[in-house]
Write a protein that holds these residues in place. Structure first.
Motif, mmCIF file in Angstrom:
data_model
loop_
_atom_site.group_PDB
_atom_site.id
_atom_site.type_symbol
_atom_site.label_atom_id
_atom_site.label_comp_id
_atom_site.label_asym_id
_atom_site.label_seq_id
_atom_site.Cartn_x
_atom_site.Cartn_y
_atom_site.Cartn_z
ATOM 1 N N GLY A 91 0.754 -1.295 -0.095
ATOM 2 C CA GLY A 91 0.202 -0.098 -0.185
ATOM 3 C C GLY A 91 0.850 1.217 0.047
ATOM 4 O O GLY A 91 1.908 1.514 -1.031
ATOM 5 N N TYR A 92 0.399 2.189 0.834
ATOM 6 C CA TYR A 92 1.286 3.547 0.879
ATOM 7 C C TYR A 92 2.300 3.384 1.986
ATOM 8 O O TYR A 92 2.147 3.109 3.205
ATOM 9 N N LEU A 142 -10.832 12.620 -1.012
ATOM 10 C CA LEU A 142 -9.331 12.370 -0.804
ATOM 11 C C LEU A 142 -9.093 11.203 -0.439
ATOM 12 O O LEU A 142 -8.427 10.313 -1.166
ATOM 13 N N GLY A 143 -10.024 10.550 0.535
ATOM 14 C CA GLY A 143 -9.637 9.238 1.014
ATOM 15 C C GLY A 143 -10.355 8.284 0.161
ATOM 16 O O GLY A 143 -9.606 7.164 -0.280
ATOM 17 N N VAL A 144 -11.541 8.449 -0.746
ATOM 18 C CA VAL A 144 -12.019 7.376 -1.678
ATOM 19 C C VAL A 144 -10.989 7.591 -2.729
ATOM 20 O O VAL A 144 -10.704 6.556 -3.424
ATOM 21 N N GLY A 145 -10.660 8.726 -3.190
ATOM 22 C CA GLY A 145 -9.461 8.713 -4.214
ATOM 23 C C GLY A 145 -8.350 8.072 -4.090
ATOM 24 O O GLY A 145 -7.641 7.353 -5.017
ATOM 25 N N ALA A 146 -7.774 8.245 -2.894
ATOM 26 C CA ALA A 146 -6.545 7.380 -2.609
ATOM 27 C C ALA A 146 -6.481 6.110 -2.635
ATOM 28 O O ALA A 146 -5.693 5.359 -3.253
ATOM 29 N N LEU A 147 -7.823 5.565 -2.023
ATOM 30 C CA LEU A 147 -7.962 3.905 -2.395
ATOM 31 C C LEU A 147 -8.131 3.625 -3.723
ATOM 32 O O LEU A 147 -7.193 2.600 -4.026
ATOM 33 N N PHE A 149 -6.922 5.080 -6.502
ATOM 34 C CA PHE A 149 -5.853 5.296 -7.244
ATOM 35 C C PHE A 149 -4.843 4.234 -6.863
ATOM 36 O O PHE A 149 -4.418 3.582 -7.867
ATOM 37 N N ARG A 150 -4.762 3.883 -5.584
ATOM 38 C CA ARG A 150 -3.445 2.966 -5.363
ATOM 39 C C ARG A 150 -3.975 1.674 -5.897
ATOM 40 O O ARG A 150 -3.190 0.638 -6.345
ATOM 41 N N MET A 151 -5.270 1.098 -5.565
ATOM 42 C CA MET A 151 -5.956 -0.106 -6.269
ATOM 43 C C MET A 151 -5.579 -0.248 -7.828
ATOM 44 O O MET A 151 -5.190 -1.396 -8.111
ATOM 45 N N VAL A 152 -5.824 0.829 -8.468
ATOM 46 C CA VAL A 152 -5.696 0.596 -9.952
ATOM 47 C C VAL A 152 -4.402 0.615 -10.240
ATOM 48 O O VAL A 152 -4.037 -0.291 -11.118
ATOM 49 N N GLN A 153 -3.693 1.401 -9.424
ATOM 50 C CA GLN A 153 -2.078 0.985 -9.666
ATOM 51 C C GLN A 153 -1.603 -0.322 -9.647
ATOM 52 O O GLN A 153 -0.577 -0.637 -10.368
ATOM 53 N N LEU A 154 -2.245 -0.710 -8.438
ATOM 54 C CA LEU A 154 -1.786 -2.240 -8.252
ATOM 55 C C LEU A 154 -2.292 -3.200 -9.171
ATOM 56 O O LEU A 154 -1.536 -4.159 -9.511
ATOM 57 N N TRP A 166 -6.023 -5.720 -1.243
ATOM 58 C CA TRP A 166 -5.357 -4.300 -0.686
ATOM 59 C C TRP A 166 -6.671 -3.443 0.002
ATOM 60 O O TRP A 166 -6.562 -2.994 1.053
ATOM 61 N N VAL A 167 -7.461 -3.109 -1.139
ATOM 62 C CA VAL A 167 -8.697 -2.395 -0.530
ATOM 63 C C VAL A 167 -9.181 -3.038 0.546
ATOM 64 O O VAL A 167 -9.806 -2.428 1.391
#
Length: 200
Positions: A91-92, A142-147, A149-154, A166-167
């Protein structure tokens, strides 16, 4: 489904053994978990208030534990360097958290300077309450976007299942942390009493 559960178990275990060794950090995660669980209840009727609690208390205490109380040197327990742990973090990691928390910290200033938040709000804030209502909605986004963003990145740097696992882990972390670290505040209190110098 078996693979999903196994990977979820592995991500939770790696998170615990690599990043939650400090009893103070564990106690802060317990406080964070309690606040997140309250936010989960509030989000259905008061999403802005849920986001203010989640970011203002749960996330701050959670990340303070990571930044200030977890050792950054060589991890003798897991025989891993800090750099290695940061590199394999699903994750982050701390670097990505600095960016995320920076966006969180600067958003109230931007909202104050641009009350409509670049046209996001049709009715800019006029009172302290409406300011915090709008800020809460920004933090929720911001919280939903961060989740997401990282999910799609993964999805691209790992695979789809890793991103979904991860989500799932992040969303269920408050329940897991509540169970894992509910004794940590008491352990901290005991340690503080034992450490306190005797008088006389």
């Amino acid at each position: 489904m078996t693979g999903f559960r196994e990977q979820l178990r592995e991500q939770r275990w790696d998170d615990h053994r690599y990043y939650h060794q400090s009893i103070i950090n564990q106690a802060l995660h317990f406080f964070s978990a309690c606040t997140f669980l309250l936010s989960y209840v509030l989000v259905w009727n008061y999403p802005w208030l849920a986001a203010l609690l989640a970011w203002g208390f749960a996330m701050v205490s959670r990340q303070a534990g990571h930044f200030f109380f977890e050792p950054k040197g060589y991890d003798h327990v897991n025989e891993a360097t800090h750099e290695h742990k940061e590199e394999i973090k699903v994750g982050y990691n701390l670097f990505r958290k600095v960016i995320l928390m920076g966006l969180w910290a600067i958003s109230p200033v931007v909202l104050y300077v641009y009350p409509s938040f670049f046209g996001l709000f049709s009715e800019p804030f006029t009172t302290a309450r409406t300011f915090f209502e709008n800020l809460g909605m920004i933090w929720l986004g911001l919280g939903v976007g961060a989740l997401v963003f990282r999910m799609v990145q993964l999805f691209f740097i790992r695979d789809v299942e890793t991103g979904i696992v991860w989500v799932t882990k992040i969303i269920t972390d408050p329940f897991t942390d509540f169970k894992l670290y509910m004794k940590a505040p008491g352990e901290c209190a005991k340690a503080a009493v034992a450490w306190r110098p005797s008088r006389g």
